[in-house]
Design an enzyme around this catalytic site. Structure first.
Site, PDB file in Angstrom:
ATOM      1  N   ASP A  25       6.225   5.762 -21.313  1.00 47.10           N
ATOM      2  CA  ASP A  25       6.192   5.753 -22.771  1.00 47.10           C
ATOM      3  C   ASP A  25       7.580   5.419 -23.314  1.00 47.10           C
ATOM      4  O   ASP A  25       8.549   5.281 -22.548  1.00 47.10           O
ATOM      5  CB  ASP A  25       5.643   7.076 -23.322  1.00 47.10           C
ATOM      6  CG  ASP A  25       6.493   8.301 -23.021  1.00 47.10           C
ATOM      7  OD1 ASP A  25       7.732   8.187 -22.936  1.00 47.10           O
ATOM      8  OD2 ASP A  25       5.914   9.397 -22.901  1.00 47.10           O
ATOM      9  N   HIS A  42       0.838  -1.195   0.000  1.00 45.21           N
ATOM     10  CA  HIS A  42       0.000   0.000   0.000  1.00 45.21           C
ATOM     11  C   HIS A  42       0.874   1.247   0.000  1.00 45.21           C
ATOM     12  O   HIS A  42       1.780   1.381   0.818  1.00 45.21           O
ATOM     13  CB  HIS A  42      -0.914  -0.016   1.229  1.00 45.21           C
ATOM     14  CG  HIS A  42      -1.762   1.194   1.356  1.00 45.21           C
ATOM     15  ND1 HIS A  42      -1.816   1.938   2.500  1.00 45.21           N
ATOM     16  CD2 HIS A  42      -2.582   1.804   0.472  1.00 45.21           C
ATOM     17  CE1 HIS A  42      -2.643   2.948   2.331  1.00 45.21           C
ATOM     18  NE2 HIS A  42      -3.112   2.890   1.106  1.00 45.21           N
ATOM     19  N   TYR A  52       4.421  12.496 -23.773  1.00 42.83           N
ATOM     20  CA  TYR A  52       3.861  12.776 -22.446  1.00 42.83           C
ATOM     21  C   TYR A  52       2.761  11.776 -22.102  1.00 42.83           C
ATOM     22  O   TYR A  52       1.693  12.126 -21.610  1.00 42.83           O
ATOM     23  CB  TYR A  52       3.393  14.235 -22.343  1.00 42.83           C
ATOM     24  CG  TYR A  52       4.563  15.163 -22.548  1.00 42.83           C
ATOM     25  CD1 TYR A  52       5.473  15.379 -21.525  1.00 42.83           C
ATOM     26  CD2 TYR A  52       4.792  15.749 -23.784  1.00 42.83           C
ATOM     27  CE1 TYR A  52       6.584  16.173 -21.726  1.00 42.83           C
ATOM     28  CE2 TYR A  52       5.906  16.558 -23.986  1.00 42.83           C
ATOM     29  CZ  TYR A  52       6.793  16.765 -22.957  1.00 42.83           C
ATOM     30  OH  TYR A  52       7.904  17.541 -23.158  1.00 42.83           O
ATOM     31  N   ASN A  69       3.253   9.136 -20.052  1.00 40.69           N
ATOM     32  CA  ASN A  69       3.615   8.426 -18.827  1.00 40.69           C
ATOM     33  C   ASN A  69       2.507   8.572 -17.788  1.00 40.69           C
ATOM     34  O   ASN A  69       1.880   9.615 -17.693  1.00 40.69           O
ATOM     35  CB  ASN A  69       4.913   9.008 -18.254  1.00 40.69           C
ATOM     36  CG  ASN A  69       6.013   9.042 -19.276  1.00 40.69           C
ATOM     37  OD1 ASN A  69       6.477   8.007 -19.730  1.00 40.69           O
ATOM     38  ND2 ASN A  69       6.428  10.236 -19.673  1.00 40.69           N
TER      39      ASN A  69
END
Length: 140
Positions: free
Chosen positions: A28, A20, A130, A132
Site C-alpha cells: 500500500d 517457485h 494495512y 499489503n
C-alpha cells in the site's frame, strides 16, 4: 493477448524471473517499499491500488500449491482492531484464481521481516491501511 495492460514490460519480466517459492509484496501507499526493498527489486505502480494490481498479477502468476498458505496479509497491530475492509476484496480476487483458504494474516513484524526477503515489492498508491499482501509463487 490477454495480458492485463497494468502489467508493464518491467513487471512482466520480474514476474517471469521469479521461481517457485519466491515471494512478492503488493504494498500500500504507506509501506516503506524503498527501504524494505533496498537489496531487492522494487517496481512502482503509481496511480493504481492493490486490488487492481492483485487482479492483474494473479491473471498470470500462480500461487504456491505445495504449501498450506501462499498469500499473507499484514495484521493490524492494535488489539481489538477491526479487520480491514479491503481484505474481503482480496479474498474475492484470490478466489477467482486460487483457493481462498490459501490466505492468512501474519503479525506486522513478521510481515516486515519477510518483505525484506521478497524477490519483488510492487509499490502502489493504495490509500487503505494495512492493505499489503504478500504472494508466494507456485509452479507454472
Amino acid at each position: 493477448k490477454n495480458i492485463p495492460p497494468l502489467l508493464s514490460p518491467e513487471l512482466l519480466k520480474a514476474l517471469s524471473e521469479m521461481g517457485h517459492g519466491d515471494r512478492l509484496v503488493i504494498a500500500d501507499g504507506n509501506f516503506p517499499a524503498a527501504s524494505k526493498g533496498a537489496n531487492h527489486l522494487v517496481i512502482r505502480c503509481d496511480g493504481h491500488g492493490v486490488p487492481e494490481i492483485l487482479e492483474a498479477v494473479l491473471a498470470v502468476y500462480p500461487l504456491d500449491s505445495f504449501v498450506e498458505k501462499s498469500a499473507f496479509l499484514m495484521q493490524v497491530p492494535e488489539p481489538g482492531a477491526k479487520r480491514p475492509e479491503i481484505w474481503a476484496r482480496y479474498e474475492d480476487i484470490v478466489g477467482k484464481y486460487e483457493k481462498k483458504e490459501c490466505i492468512t494474516s501474519i503479525p506486522k513484524p513478521e510481515f516486515m521481516a519477510e518483505a525484506e526477503k521478497a524477490y519483488l515489492i510492487i509499490a502502489s498508491s493504495e490509500k487503505a491501511l494495512y492493505a499489503n499482501i504478500m504472494l508466494q509463487k507456485g509452479c507454472i
